[in-house]
Scaffold this active site. Structure first.
Site, PDB file in Angstrom:
ATOM      1  N   GLU A   1       0.839  -1.213   0.000  1.00 36.60           N
ATOM      2  CA  GLU A   1       0.000   0.000   0.000  1.00 36.60           C
ATOM      3  C   GLU A   1       0.867   1.253   0.000  1.00 36.60           C
ATOM      4  O   GLU A   1       0.849   2.029   0.954  1.00 36.60           O
ATOM      5  CB  GLU A   1      -0.863   0.034   1.269  1.00 36.60           C
TER       6      GLU A   1
ATOM      7  N   CYS B   1      -0.440  33.688  10.798  1.00 37.85           N
ATOM      8  CA  CYS B   1      -0.062  34.307  12.072  1.00 37.85           C
ATOM      9  C   CYS B   1       0.377  33.266  13.087  1.00 37.85           C
ATOM     10  O   CYS B   1      -0.297  33.042  14.102  1.00 37.85           O
ATOM     11  CB  CYS B   1      -1.250  35.106  12.592  1.00 37.85           C
TER      12      CYS B   1
ATOM     13  N   TYR C   1       6.054  17.935  11.171  1.00 40.23           N
ATOM     14  CA  TYR C   1       7.047  16.862  11.389  1.00 40.23           C
ATOM     15  C   TYR C   1       8.486  17.384  11.319  1.00 40.23           C
ATOM     16  O   TYR C   1       9.413  16.593  11.172  1.00 40.23           O
ATOM     17  CB  TYR C   1       6.925  15.769  10.313  1.00 40.23           C
TER      18      TYR C   1
ATOM     19  N   ARG D   1       3.876  19.812   6.293  1.00 43.12           N
ATOM     20  CA  ARG D   1       4.908  18.864   6.742  1.00 43.12           C
ATOM     21  C   ARG D   1       6.055  19.524   7.522  1.00 43.12           C
ATOM     22  O   ARG D   1       6.463  19.001   8.547  1.00 43.12           O
ATOM     23  CB  ARG D   1       5.454  18.055   5.560  1.00 43.12           C
TER      24      ARG D   1
HETATM   25  N1  LLP Z   1      -1.296   2.058   4.543  1.00 40.17           N
HETATM   26  C1  LLP Z   1      -1.718   2.555   5.720  1.00 40.17           C
HETATM   27  C2  LLP Z   1      -2.629   1.748   6.546  1.00 40.17           C
HETATM   28  C3  LLP Z   1      -1.288   3.824   6.145  1.00 40.17           C
HETATM   29  O1  LLP Z   1      -1.705   4.306   7.304  1.00 40.17           O
HETATM   30  C4  LLP Z   1      -0.408   4.572   5.317  1.00 40.17           C
HETATM   31  C5  LLP Z   1       0.053   5.903   5.722  1.00 40.17           C
HETATM   32  C6  LLP Z   1      -0.003   4.022   4.086  1.00 40.17           C
HETATM   33  C7  LLP Z   1      -0.465   2.750   3.731  1.00 40.17           C
HETATM   34  C8  LLP Z   1       0.900   4.739   3.124  1.00 40.17           C
HETATM   35  O2  LLP Z   1       2.152   4.958   3.669  1.00 40.17           O
HETATM   36  P1  LLP Z   1       3.319   5.594   2.752  1.00 40.17           P
HETATM   37  O3  LLP Z   1       3.673   4.608   1.685  1.00 40.17           O
HETATM   38  O4  LLP Z   1       2.799   6.847   2.173  1.00 40.17           O
HETATM   39  O5  LLP Z   1       4.432   5.844   3.708  1.00 40.17           O
HETATM   40  N2  LLP Z   1       1.370  12.764   6.741  1.00 40.17           N
HETATM   41  C9  LLP Z   1       2.606  12.038   6.969  1.00 40.17           C
HETATM   42  C10 LLP Z   1       2.500  10.588   6.535  1.00 40.17           C
HETATM   43  C11 LLP Z   1       1.353   9.850   7.187  1.00 40.17           C
HETATM   44  C12 LLP Z   1       1.244   8.410   6.768  1.00 40.17           C
HETATM   45  C13 LLP Z   1      -0.017   7.806   7.257  1.00 40.17           C
HETATM   46  N3  LLP Z   1      -0.266   6.469   6.829  1.00 40.17           N
HETATM   47  C14 LLP Z   1       3.758  12.759   6.265  1.00 40.17           C
HETATM   48  O6  LLP Z   1       3.529  13.771   5.623  1.00 40.17           O
HETATM   49  O7  LLP Z   1       4.893  12.350   6.397  1.00 40.17           O
END
Ligand code: LLP
Length: 422
Positions: A278, A351, A323, A319
């Site tokens: 995923e 702000c 983070y 971001r």
């Molecule tokens: N599957 C599930 C169940 C997830 O919760 C996530 C991401 C993914 C797949 C995809 O993960 P990826 O391949 O994108 O790492 N907003 C944060 C990232 C949050 C990720 C949440 N879950 C950022 O900007 O770094």
């Protein structure tokens, strides 16, 4: 001027281009702030992962939350992707682009009755179940609808993904999934239910994971569970290992997907289960940038640095504030050589002192500068908000020489129309 093939950026006739299109032309045509995506990079990222997994019986489910623009979803659908979703809204997006609901995996700890009903109605491929309560709710709703519900249990393997704590999901202390012993109990219940049918097992330990060690450790505990289930006569169609593949924002080494694929293959051996992943970030992060225009330059009162106040802000790209994330910054139209480089914070008009896009960057800037914040294709627009009643940015997709607006800039009328007069 930085030319970086990672982002499909190159210099042509003195102009910084994404694919074949100059970024300053995009800014003039669509205004700023504006997200710009490279279709070629999106395709390459998808194909590289597909290639790495090709020796196995594998399927890619694009994680919609990373970038949920309909045109991006359509692009991945055309490449053959299924989808990973976490809300009824994301499901509706997938259906809007003609995605097959049978190719959709529904993750998330808090699925509402309405979301479960919608997913059952359209024939979702699988619910990734994260608690006993959720399994009971899905069973009850499926009974009511007189359909069978496909379920997979999300296992939390208690593995440290060694990433930012906010995006680490595979530890005992996290809200996600259930431990292996509870998973066995839930599978036992599902196996005896006439309404539920078991499709697989799921696990996602975090995001921006630098090396595949933790992912393989998680796989080992999943395989142990798969074997215990086999002994109990429960066999699984698929094993879902989630997403999380890390990318290069600054000086990180992106995860080596070919090596990961080879190690997966070795570990899976002769098992016949379908392998699902995923990914979100690894497919989209480096395919996108945020174009923003300098509004004002000012100097910090202690003289330590300058502030470049730009027209994008934390509501557009959260971001860095949330983070402490690093995004490379490129000046699209550098001033003449007499303007010396100095230390700048790139800040927005909001702000809050947390409203910054980059800190302490050595750049040559003037008040005409157009800036690109790189690697913004994942969790950029999808995390954007209307804070300070700012309309969300436009989004543009570049494909070779073609430029298409794939989301128009929000107007004030767009924002006000949800509110009711006193
Ligand atoms: N599957 C599930 C169940 C997830 O919760 C996530 C991401 C993914 C797949 C995809 O993960 P990826 O391949 O994108 O790492 N907003 C944060 C990232 C949050 C990720 C949440 N879950 C950022 O900007 O770094």
């Amino acid at each position: 001027m930085t030319c970086d093939p990672r982002h499909a950026l190159s210099e042509k006739d003195g102009a910084l281009c994404i694919e074949q299109v100059p970024l300053n032309q995009i800014a003039s045509q669509f205004g700023t702030p504006c997200y710009v995506y490279s279709a070629a990079t999106l395709r390459t990222q998808y194909q590289q992962l597909a290639q790495a997994l090709s020796p196995m019986n594998a399927r890619i489910h694009y994680s919609v939350k990373a970038n949920s623009n309909l045109s991006i979803l359509a692009l991945f659908k055309d490449l053959g992707a299924g989808f990973d979703i976490v809300s009824g809204g994301e499901l509706s997006r997938v259906l809007t682009v003609g995605g097959d609901p049978a190719d959709v995996i529904f993750s998330g700890v808090g699925k509402s009755v309405e979301e479960i009903d919608l997913a059952l109605k359209v024939g979702i491929g699988c619910f990734n179940v994260e608690s006993h309560g959720e399994l009971s709710r899905i069973e009850a709703r499926a009974q009511l609808a007189q359909v069978r519900a496909p379920v997979s249990i999300r296992v939390n393997p208690n593995v440290d993904a060694k990433t930012h704590p906010y995006i680490s999901t595979g530890l005992k202390s996290n809200k996600f999934g259930v431990d292996a012993a509870s998973a066995l109990t839930l599978y036992g219940h599902a196996a005896s239910s006439r309404t539920l049918y078991i499709t697989g097992v799921d696990c996602h330990i975090g995001s921006q994971i630098a090396d595949d060690g933790p992912l393989l450790e998680a796989l080992d505990s999943i395989l142990e569970l798969v074997d215990s289930l086999e002994e109990r006569g429960i066999s699984l169609e698929h094993i879902n290992l989630g997403g999380g593949f890390g990318v290069r924002y600054q000086d990180e080494v992106a995860m080596d997907l070919d090596a990961y694929g080879a190690r997966l293959q070795q570990r899976l051996g002769s098992r016949s289960n379908l392998l699902c992943v995923e990914p979100g970030r690894s497919l989209t992060a480096n395919a996108g940038l945020l174009l923003t225009q300098v509004e004002y330059l000012k100097t910090a009162q202690d003289g330590s640095k300058g502030f470049a106040v730009v027209d994008a802000a934390m509501n557009d790209l959260l971001r860095p504030s949330l983070y402490q994330a690093w995004h490379d910054v490129v000046v699209v139209n550098p001033p003449d050589k007499t303007t010396l480089a100095q230390t700048w914070d790139i800040v927005g008009p909001i702000c809050e002192s947390s409203d910054f896009l980059a800190k302490d960057r050595q750049l040559s800037l003037d008040e005409e500068s157009l800036i690109a914040i790189l690697s913004s294709g994942a969790y950029g627009m999808s995390l954007a908000s209307n804070y300070n009643t700012r309309g969300r940015a436009a989004e543009v997709l570049v494909d070779g020489t073609e430029v298409k607006c794939i989301r128009r800039r929000e107007t004030i009328q767009d924002q006000l129309r949800f509110e009711l007069p006193l």
